[in-house]
Design a protein around this motif. Structure first.
Motif, mmCIF file in Angstrom:
data_model
loop_
_atom_site.group_PDB
_atom_site.id
_atom_site.type_symbol
_atom_site.label_atom_id
_atom_site.label_comp_id
_atom_site.label_asym_id
_atom_site.label_seq_id
_atom_site.Cartn_x
_atom_site.Cartn_y
_atom_site.Cartn_z
ATOM 1 N N ILE A 17 0.953 -1.075 -0.133
ATOM 2 C CA ILE A 17 -0.040 0.114 -0.058
ATOM 3 C C ILE A 17 0.935 1.331 0.092
ATOM 4 N N ARG A 42 16.866 -1.619 3.229
ATOM 5 C CA ARG A 42 15.605 -1.780 2.232
ATOM 6 C C ARG A 42 15.008 -0.336 1.832
ATOM 7 N N ASN A 77 0.770 -2.666 11.214
ATOM 8 C CA ASN A 77 0.167 -2.313 12.378
ATOM 9 C C ASN A 77 0.963 -1.737 13.528
ATOM 10 N N GLU A 97 -2.424 4.635 7.796
ATOM 11 C CA GLU A 97 -3.107 3.366 7.441
ATOM 12 C C GLU A 97 -3.932 2.793 8.754
ATOM 13 N N LYS A 98 -5.001 1.800 8.430
ATOM 14 C CA LYS A 98 -5.688 1.153 9.331
ATOM 15 C C LYS A 98 -5.336 -0.070 9.455
ATOM 16 N N TRP A 168 2.501 -11.187 7.432
ATOM 17 C CA TRP A 168 2.668 -10.362 8.799
ATOM 18 C C TRP A 168 1.401 -10.505 9.642
ATOM 19 N N ARG A 169 0.376 -10.271 9.048
ATOM 20 C CA ARG A 169 -0.790 -10.015 9.717
ATOM 21 C C ARG A 169 -1.420 -11.394 10.353
HETATM 22 N N1 LIG Z 1 -6.442 0.928 3.386
HETATM 23 C C1 LIG Z 1 -6.026 -0.226 2.427
HETATM 24 O O1 LIG Z 1 -6.853 -0.389 1.624
HETATM 25 C C2 LIG Z 1 -5.023 -1.038 2.946
HETATM 26 C C3 LIG Z 1 -4.534 -2.077 2.075
HETATM 27 C C4 LIG Z 1 -3.509 -2.782 2.360
HETATM 28 C C5 LIG Z 1 -2.729 -2.477 3.436
HETATM 29 N N2 LIG Z 1 -3.308 -1.571 4.479
HETATM 30 C C6 LIG Z 1 -2.459 -1.280 5.465
HETATM 31 O O2 LIG Z 1 -1.241 -0.638 5.489
HETATM 32 C C7 LIG Z 1 -0.208 -1.317 6.387
HETATM 33 C C8 LIG Z 1 0.629 -1.899 5.463
HETATM 34 O O3 LIG Z 1 0.161 -3.065 4.720
HETATM 35 P P1 LIG Z 1 0.733 -3.668 3.262
HETATM 36 O O4 LIG Z 1 -0.196 -4.573 2.986
HETATM 37 O O5 LIG Z 1 1.244 -2.370 2.469
HETATM 38 O O6 LIG Z 1 2.008 -4.441 4.045
HETATM 39 P P2 LIG Z 1 3.538 -4.852 3.328
HETATM 40 O O7 LIG Z 1 4.009 -5.935 4.000
HETATM 41 O O8 LIG Z 1 3.406 -5.140 1.802
HETATM 42 O O9 LIG Z 1 4.448 -3.633 3.493
HETATM 43 C C9 LIG Z 1 4.786 -3.000 4.633
HETATM 44 C C10 LIG Z 1 6.154 -2.361 4.478
HETATM 45 O O10 LIG Z 1 6.582 -1.868 5.596
HETATM 46 C C11 LIG Z 1 7.858 -2.048 5.898
HETATM 47 N N3 LIG Z 1 8.252 -1.969 7.327
HETATM 48 C C12 LIG Z 1 8.180 -2.690 8.391
HETATM 49 N N4 LIG Z 1 8.338 -2.254 9.546
HETATM 50 C C13 LIG Z 1 8.512 -1.046 9.130
HETATM 51 C C14 LIG Z 1 8.945 0.090 10.136
HETATM 52 N N5 LIG Z 1 9.000 -0.183 11.259
HETATM 53 N N6 LIG Z 1 9.121 1.444 9.557
HETATM 54 C C15 LIG Z 1 9.041 1.604 8.198
HETATM 55 N N7 LIG Z 1 8.468 0.335 7.272
HETATM 56 C C16 LIG Z 1 8.394 -0.587 7.854
HETATM 57 C C17 LIG Z 1 8.168 -3.366 5.132
HETATM 58 O O11 LIG Z 1 9.420 -3.748 5.016
HETATM 59 C C18 LIG Z 1 7.303 -3.213 4.066
HETATM 60 O O12 LIG Z 1 7.796 -2.683 2.857
HETATM 61 C C19 LIG Z 1 -0.889 -2.270 7.153
HETATM 62 O O13 LIG Z 1 -1.304 -1.178 8.336
HETATM 63 C C20 LIG Z 1 -2.369 -2.530 6.505
HETATM 64 O O14 LIG Z 1 -3.433 -2.861 7.502
HETATM 65 C C21 LIG Z 1 -4.382 -0.815 4.190
#
Ligand SMILES: NC(=O)c1ccc[n+]([C@@H]2O[C@H](COP(=O)([O-])OP(=O)(O)OC[C@H]3O[C@@H](n4cnc5c(N)ncnc54)[C@H](O)[C@@H]3O)[C@@H](O)[C@H]2O)c1
Length: 385
Positions: A17, A42, A77, A97-98, A168-169
């Protein structure tokens, strides 16, 4: 529309996201000053891949950058609470993000901090910004459907349907004690609350973990991707699916099901409202159609078209009718509104994005679901302190 090109943005998290946030900022002409990854290496790799000129080595470095006024949090999260607090303390606007936090105690603190900071603090319940959901919000507010009687719906996905699917979820220490409910169920609850103008006051919930043992790859996995390679077996306690009955203060009733294990349902988010005057229904799989149901007249299908929609729907539409919009476009309408408010210095009277109070409600909703499932009883959602 204020000039957004003078507001600098930074994005924390560069996964699934995070890239959507970045692309949306570019589409709106908002300069992306830099990104922060899970580690400096990274972050640098991802900045290169995403075409961003700067990768910060640490959060403090990002916060010290005076070119950044708005910070997006797209990390898992578990990181939201600490990052939000630091961003607000540094005097910057935040788009998180949620779900907002891991616990309602954390989200209560985040609400208090957001209020006293006076900064714009939004939570990413983006499905509000499908134009027909905005239109439905306006329709309900204008009394066109009458009083809410019944609302049913679902958010079903299939990306965690196999025991080899990993993210991770799945683990409570990174995602929180709930999964299908907090990850996607709260999207539905927020959307239904936005459209109907009412949030549930009590819940009766059952949780199901159909796949208690899963194969965790040894190494990181990005959301919505699969990896081949060595794995280890992990015991899972978070919910694959949930069935939740809802009660509303006006006597209305609701039913929500959530699932991340429904083969073929990639992202089936639906709602169906029975009002005292008319009905309405919508599905994210056909987001350009709003069904409107009548007893004494033929039913209608409104194909999204700003010239046929109320002011809420028209404002969220980026394209004329006949030029379909979808998930990516919800972010454009959402961020345009939030950045407009950041430029003005506060939330505008007509703004419809979810606030930290909304995000905190979702955390209290999750508390009630957990308690209800443990007790097998109806549980009231606690009032905000
Ligand atoms: N609103 C929406 O439609 C939607 C959709 C997907 C995800 N989300 C939310 O977005 C967040 C991320 O989800 P995702 O699906 O993109 O996960 P993801 O695993 O694809 O991406 C998370 C990223 O964060 C990085 N990361 C991990 N710890 C970190 C830190 N301390 N500081 C900075 N970066 C860090 C990881 O390396 C990874 O690149 C979650 O909270 C999820 O619930 C929301």
């Amino acid at each position: 529309m204020p000039d957004l090109s003078s507001i600098g943005a930074a994005v924390i998290g560069t996964g699934f996201i995070g890239a959507v946030h970045l692309n949306t900022l570019r589409r709106l002409g908002i300069p992306v000053v830099g990104v922060l990854g899970s580690s400096p290496a990274r972050g640098a790799d991802r900045a290169r891949a995403l075409g961003v000129s700067r990768a910060y080595g640490a959060l403090d470095e990002l916060l010290a950058d005076t070119a950044v006024q708005v910070v997006h949090i797209t990390s898992p999260n578990v990181a939201h609470y600490r990052q939000v607090k630091a961003i607000l303390a540094a005097g910057k606007h935040v788009i998180c993000e949620k779900p907002l936090a891991m616990t309602s105690a954390q989200s209560a603190e985040m609400v208090a901090m957001a209020r006293s900071s006076g900064k714009v603090a939004a939570v990413c319940y983006n499905t509000r910004f499908y134009p027909l959901n905005q239109h439905a919000h306006g329709t309900m507010a204008a009394g066109e459907l009458g009083d809410l009687r019944l609302i049913t719906g679902q958010f079903h996905q299939d990306w965690l349907a196999k025991d080899t699917d990993w993210n991770w979820r799945l683990e409570a220490d990174e995602g929180g004690p709930l999964r299908s409910v907090s990850d996607i169920g709260t999207h539905w609850v927020d959307l239904a609350g936005f459209i109907t103008g009412q949030k549930p006051v009590s819940v009766m919930a059952e949780l199901a973990t159909f796949i208690p043992d899963r194969q965790k790859p040894i190494g990181p996995v990005e959301t919505f991707t699969t990896t081949a390679g060595p794995t280890e077996t992990r015991r899972i306690t978070t919910d694959d699916a949930a069935t939740i009955l809802l009660r509303y203060a006006n006597g209305a009733k609701g039913v929500l099901t959530t699932s991340q294990i429904s083969h073929g349902r990639r992202g089936l988010l639906t709602w169906d409202i029975s009002g005292s005057k008319a009905s309405a229904a919508w599905s994210a799989e056909a987001p350009e159609n709003l069904w409107i149901g009548h007893r004494d007249a033929p039913n209608q299908i409104l194909l999204r078209d700003p010239s046929l929609m109320n002011a809420f729907g028209a404002a969220a539409s980026g394209m004329p009718g006949g030029h379909p919009e979808g998930f990516a476009d919800t972010w454009t309408a959402f961020f345009a509104q939030v950045y407009g408010d950041a430029a003005r210095g506060g939330r505008g009277p007509g703004s419809t994005w979810a606030t930290f109070d909304d995000g905190h409600y979702e955390m209290r909703f999750c508390d009630a679901v957990l308690e209800s499932a443990a007790k097998g009883a109806w549980v009231n959602i606690k009032e905000a302190a």
